[in-house]
Scaffold this motif. Structure first.
Motif, PDB file in Angstrom:
ATOM      1  N   PRO B  50       0.816  -1.219   0.000  1.00 22.26           N
ATOM      2  CA  PRO B  50       0.000   0.000   0.000  1.00 22.26           C
ATOM      3  C   PRO B  50       0.854   1.275   0.000  1.00 22.26           C
ATOM      4  N   MET B  51       0.299   2.319  -0.558  1.00 22.58           N
ATOM      5  CA  MET B  51       0.986   3.613  -0.615  1.00 22.58           C
ATOM      6  C   MET B  51       0.114   4.666   0.048  1.00 22.58           C
ATOM      7  N   ALA B  52       0.752   5.528   0.831  1.00 19.73           N
ATOM      8  CA  ALA B  52       0.006   6.584   1.519  1.00 19.73           C
ATOM      9  C   ALA B  52       0.250   7.925   0.826  1.00 19.73           C
ATOM     10  N   ASP B  53      -0.704   8.813   0.963  1.00 14.59           N
ATOM     11  CA  ASP B  53      -0.499  10.182   0.485  1.00 14.59           C
ATOM     12  C   ASP B  53       0.358  10.932   1.495  1.00 14.59           C
ATOM     13  N   VAL B 127       1.484  13.556 -13.487  1.00 13.75           N
ATOM     14  CA  VAL B 127       2.830  13.177 -13.081  1.00 13.75           C
ATOM     15  C   VAL B 127       2.689  12.552 -11.690  1.00 13.75           C
ATOM     16  N   VAL B 128       3.232  11.334 -11.554  1.00 12.97           N
ATOM     17  CA  VAL B 128       3.075  10.578 -10.315  1.00 12.97           C
ATOM     18  C   VAL B 128       4.453  10.345  -9.702  1.00 12.97           C
ATOM     19  N   ALA B 129       4.587  10.622  -8.423  1.00 18.14           N
ATOM     20  CA  ALA B 129       5.850  10.347  -7.735  1.00 18.14           C
ATOM     21  C   ALA B 129       5.598   9.340  -6.618  1.00 18.14           C
ATOM     22  N   VAL B 130       6.566   8.443  -6.434  1.00 20.39           N
ATOM     23  CA  VAL B 130       6.484   7.479  -5.347  1.00 20.39           C
ATOM     24  C   VAL B 130       7.808   7.523  -4.582  1.00 20.39           C
ATOM     25  N   ALA B 131       7.727   7.648  -3.257  1.00 15.70           N
ATOM     26  CA  ALA B 131       8.931   7.680  -2.428  1.00 15.70           C
ATOM     27  C   ALA B 131       8.981   6.424  -1.561  1.00 15.70           C
ATOM     28  N   GLU B 132      10.145   5.787  -1.571  1.00 12.04           N
ATOM     29  CA  GLU B 132      10.355   4.600  -0.727  1.00 12.04           C
ATOM     30  C   GLU B 132      11.217   5.021   0.464  1.00 12.04           C
ATOM     31  N   TYR B 139       5.181   6.314  -0.089  1.00 10.22           N
ATOM     32  CA  TYR B 139       4.313   7.483  -0.187  1.00 10.22           C
ATOM     33  C   TYR B 139       4.168   7.856  -1.648  1.00 10.22           C
ATOM     34  N   THR B 140       3.032   8.481  -1.973  1.00 13.70           N
ATOM     35  CA  THR B 140       2.824   8.869  -3.370  1.00 13.70           C
ATOM     36  C   THR B 140       2.182  10.245  -3.461  1.00 13.70           C
ATOM     37  N   ALA B 141       2.397  10.883  -4.587  1.00 13.14           N
ATOM     38  CA  ALA B 141       1.775  12.179  -4.867  1.00 13.14           C
ATOM     39  C   ALA B 141       1.543  12.273  -6.366  1.00 13.14           C
ATOM     40  N   LYS B 142       0.518  13.039  -6.725  1.00 19.44           N
ATOM     41  CA  LYS B 142       0.150  13.120  -8.140  1.00 19.44           C
ATOM     42  C   LYS B 142      -0.227  14.566  -8.469  1.00 19.44           C
TER      43      LYS B 142
END
Lengths: 564, 154
Positions: B50-53, B127-132, B139-142
């Protein structure tokens, strides 16, 4: 900051809005009994006055300018000022039909009322008003700000790259301005103006492409009326999209909300008691921004040419809309107490040229600035057989004339004309002078191209431009009104998403649907591409008008609007 | 000093701009990626985790001035200590022919998890970013960027 109970709507001009005396106002104006004193009558508040002009489009002389009869608001702006026109506008602001306010602020019965109330604006009339207010309030208590699009829009401004208006602004004692069309004179000329002009050119939202460094001074602190006022400039954020990027290749624009918040905070930290955003964002963008950037007392809006007789308030931020072409100046008195704005009074002052005595010094300057171009300006090319106007979300009759000129002179099947908001209005019977043509076409990229496009490509262009106007989020809007079309009709459903708004494209010559795969000859002008070839648009229009002699165009029925 | 490693997804061809009205309308239509393609790439990297905002600040223009070089600033909130840091940030564009834009890898020595790049966007898209993060959290942001084929003055 400002609380709602301090919100005082000063009536336009003489403050007689509620008294029903506007008819008398009109009669007085025509009979020559009224002077600028009536327009200037104002019950002052506090010790600070801010004066605002915007979108003058280099109109040195009084002109007619018909306000839009179609100005559709979408999303949260739906049904709100400035998206009220005609009867709805009059009802909202409780203005009587047929009077001078109705003439100045709506399109109703324009041709007739223009005959009664005359032309508006003119640098010499504006100078008279400003001088009188300075005299009454005290020189050190008045701040004069211009919201941009001042240096472009006339033949003399094009020939002098805005120098005529730089001199006019200098003579008016302008304190600061921002920019949009100014940038179409190119990087070097803008830099020259910034260096030489006797006023500040402010823009917090322009960066150098390579290093992201500020290109212009972002804000300036003024001391007037015993208060410190920080003025932050906001250039039109979509300039490199709406206008040729190649003319300003090293500059990047954008809204830059966070940087703006920093500017506001820094200004407050530096002791500003009043923070003013001198903006060319456009009204809907500023309304959204006012709810997101904290600490702005006043946003002086521009770009969308709206004239509102009362401020719009977002929280405690005042939004002022001063119209265009010199038809109005705004006067905002602020009562500053204990380091903050405690109250205000506002007036949208109509510049009725027949009622205001020209300022002799400015009149002499205007004459001097126009003299080198007198022969061109005064050349009568033909006659208006009907009201010729531009402003509105869709085609106006002036643009229909330009489209007809392109279809004829470039032997095209379809014509496209940009949805500029500027350009004067001609009454039926008025001569069509070269100046009138230039007032609607004087740009630095005037080439009229001829190209082949498929029906599908034309639809894609219309969809794209429509989304620039009717995207529900104002931050995704940009540019002007809808592109004007000649030779084709279409239906538009405002409420649909991009790609689904435009339908029923019809080739008017045959009445048949436009074929998506067929190729058509398209003429257009004001392409933002570099190296576009073709004659300047004003030459084509002059030839067309000269051949037609009397131009009689009824408002088009070939654009069908729904979903508003 | 900020350590950056990056993988450009596509070579930039700095040709003539297509932002103008006619040029863009006449441009050939490309086969473009979709949201599903981005989801597939993420599945390859992280399975169904799962990814959180939150945590990621994506700074992008609402409307690109030039679709060929759209500026992106990305900043992930993190103390960047040995015990708590950002390991990687992936950026995708769901309407480009190839959805991968760039991957940054960070260490605690990076000091902060921030980077800037310019990317090409073929059309209006997300544009979608995912941080590990170092503890494995994602975490993700769009953000949507509009690529327009031309406005009309104003």
């Amino acid at each position: 900051m400002i609380s709602r109970r301090d919100f005082v709507i000063a009536a336009m001009a003489a403050g007689m809005l509620a008294s029903g005396a506007r008819g008398a106002f009109a009669q007085a104006a025509r009979a020559g009994k009224m002077t600028q004193d009536d327009i200037l009558r104002f019950d002052p508040v506090g010790t600070l006055t801010i004066l605002h002009t915007t979108d003058l489009h280099a109109q040195l002389e009084p002109i007619y300018f018909r306000e839009p009869s179609v100005n559709i608001g979408v999303g949260e702006a739906r049904g709100l000022p400035p998206h009220l026109v005609d009867e709805a506008f009059l009802a909202y602001y409780k203005i009587a039909a047929g009077g001078p306010d109705a003439y100045a602020l709506t399109s109703l019965d324009f041709d007739t009322l223009a005959g009664t109330y005359g032309r508006m604006g003119g640098a010499d009339r504006i100078a008279t008003l400003i001088k009188a207010i300075r005299a009454a309030r005290g020189e050190g208590n008045v701040l004069l700000l211009d919201g941009g699009d001042g240096l472009q829009g006339s033949w003399s401004s094009l020939q002098t790259k805005g120098e005529d208006m730089v001199r006019v602004f200098g003579a008016l004692g302008l304190d600061a301005m921002v920019g949009h069309w100014e940038f179409t004179y190119g990087t070097a000329r803008v830099q020259e103006i910034v260096e030489k002009a006797p006023f500040a050119f402010l823009a917090q939202n322009v960066r150098s492409m390579e290093w992201q460094e500020p290109v212009f001074e972002a804000r300036k602190m003024f001391e007037r009326g015993g208060s410190k006022i920080a003025v932050i400039g906001q250039a039109f954020p979509r300039t490199p999209i709406s206008n040729p990027r190649w003319m300003i290749p090293d500059w990047e624009f954008g809204l830059r909300e966070e940087d703006l918040q920093k500017q506001v905070d820094e200004a407050r930290a530096a002791g500003a008691e009043v923070v003013v955003l001198l903006s060319h964002n456009g009204f809907d963008v500023d309304r959204k921004l006012a709810g997101r950037v904290k600490g702005i007392d006043v946003i002086l809006t521009g770009h969308t040419h709206d004239a509102l007789p009362a401020p719009v308030m977002v929280g405690s931020t005042l939004l002022i809309a001063t119209g265009s072409h010199g038809k109005f100046i705004s006067r905002l008195d602020l009562d500053v107490r204990d380091g903050k704005v405690a109250g205000f009074r506002y007036g949208l002052l109509p510049v009725f040229s027949d009622a205001i005595a020209p300022d002799p010094e400015m009149a002499a300057l205007v004459k001097e600035l126009r003299a080198p171009y007198a022969a061109d300006l005064g050349r009568v090319v033909g006659q208006a057989g009907s009201l010729l106007y531009r402003r509105g979300n869709f085609n106006g009759t002036f643009d229909d004339m330009i489209c007809q000129a392109m279809l004829t002179e470039r032997d095209a099947e379809i014509a496209l004309s940009p949805g500029f908001r500027w350009g004067g209005t001609l009454r039926s019977g008025d001569p069509i002078t070269f100046e009138a043509i230039a007032n609607a076409t004087a740009i630095t990229y005037p080439a009229c191209y001829r190209n082949m496009m498929t029906g599908q490509q034309l639809k894609d262009v219309l969809e794209d431009v429509a989304d620039n106007i009717f995207n529900a989020d104002p931050y995704f809007q940009g540019g002007g009104d809808m592109v004007r079309v000649g030779g084709v009709g279409y239906a538009i459903d405002i409420g649909q998403p991009m790609g689904k708004r435009i339908s029923d494209l019809t080739y008017l010559k045959t009445g048949q649907p436009l074929d998506a795969s067929k190729t058509y000859a398209v003429a257009g002008w004001a392409s933002v591409n570099q190296g576009v070839e073709g004659p300047p648009i004003w030459e084509l229009v002059e030839r067309y008008v000269a051949a037609t002699r009397t131009v009689d165009i009824a408002p088009t029925a070939s654009v069908k609007v729904s979903g508003a | 000093m900020q350590l950056r490693s990056w993988t450009p997804s596509r070579r930039e061809t700095m040709g003539l701009g297509l932002t103008a009205l006619l040029a863009a309308a006449l441009a050939p239509r490309l086969v473009l990626a979709t949201e599903e393609a981005v989801a597939a790439e993420l599945k390859k990297l992280y399975g169904d985790k799962p990814m959180a905002d939150g945590k990621i600040k994506l700074d992008l223009p609402e409307i690109a001035e030039n679709g060929l070089v759209v500026p992106l600033n990305i900043d992930v909130e993190s103390p960047m200590t040995d015990g708590d840091y950002v390991k990687a940030v992936h950026v995708f564009a769901d309407g480009n022919p190839l959805p991968q834009v760039v991957t940054y890898r960070f260490t605690p020595q990076s000091g902060k998890a921030a980077a800037s790049v310019r990317m090409r966007l073929a059309q209006t898209q997300n544009v979608v970013a995912v941080a590990e993060m170092s503890n494995g959290a994602l975490y993700t942001a769009k953000a949507q960027v509009k690529v327009t084929i031309g406005g009309c003055g104003g």
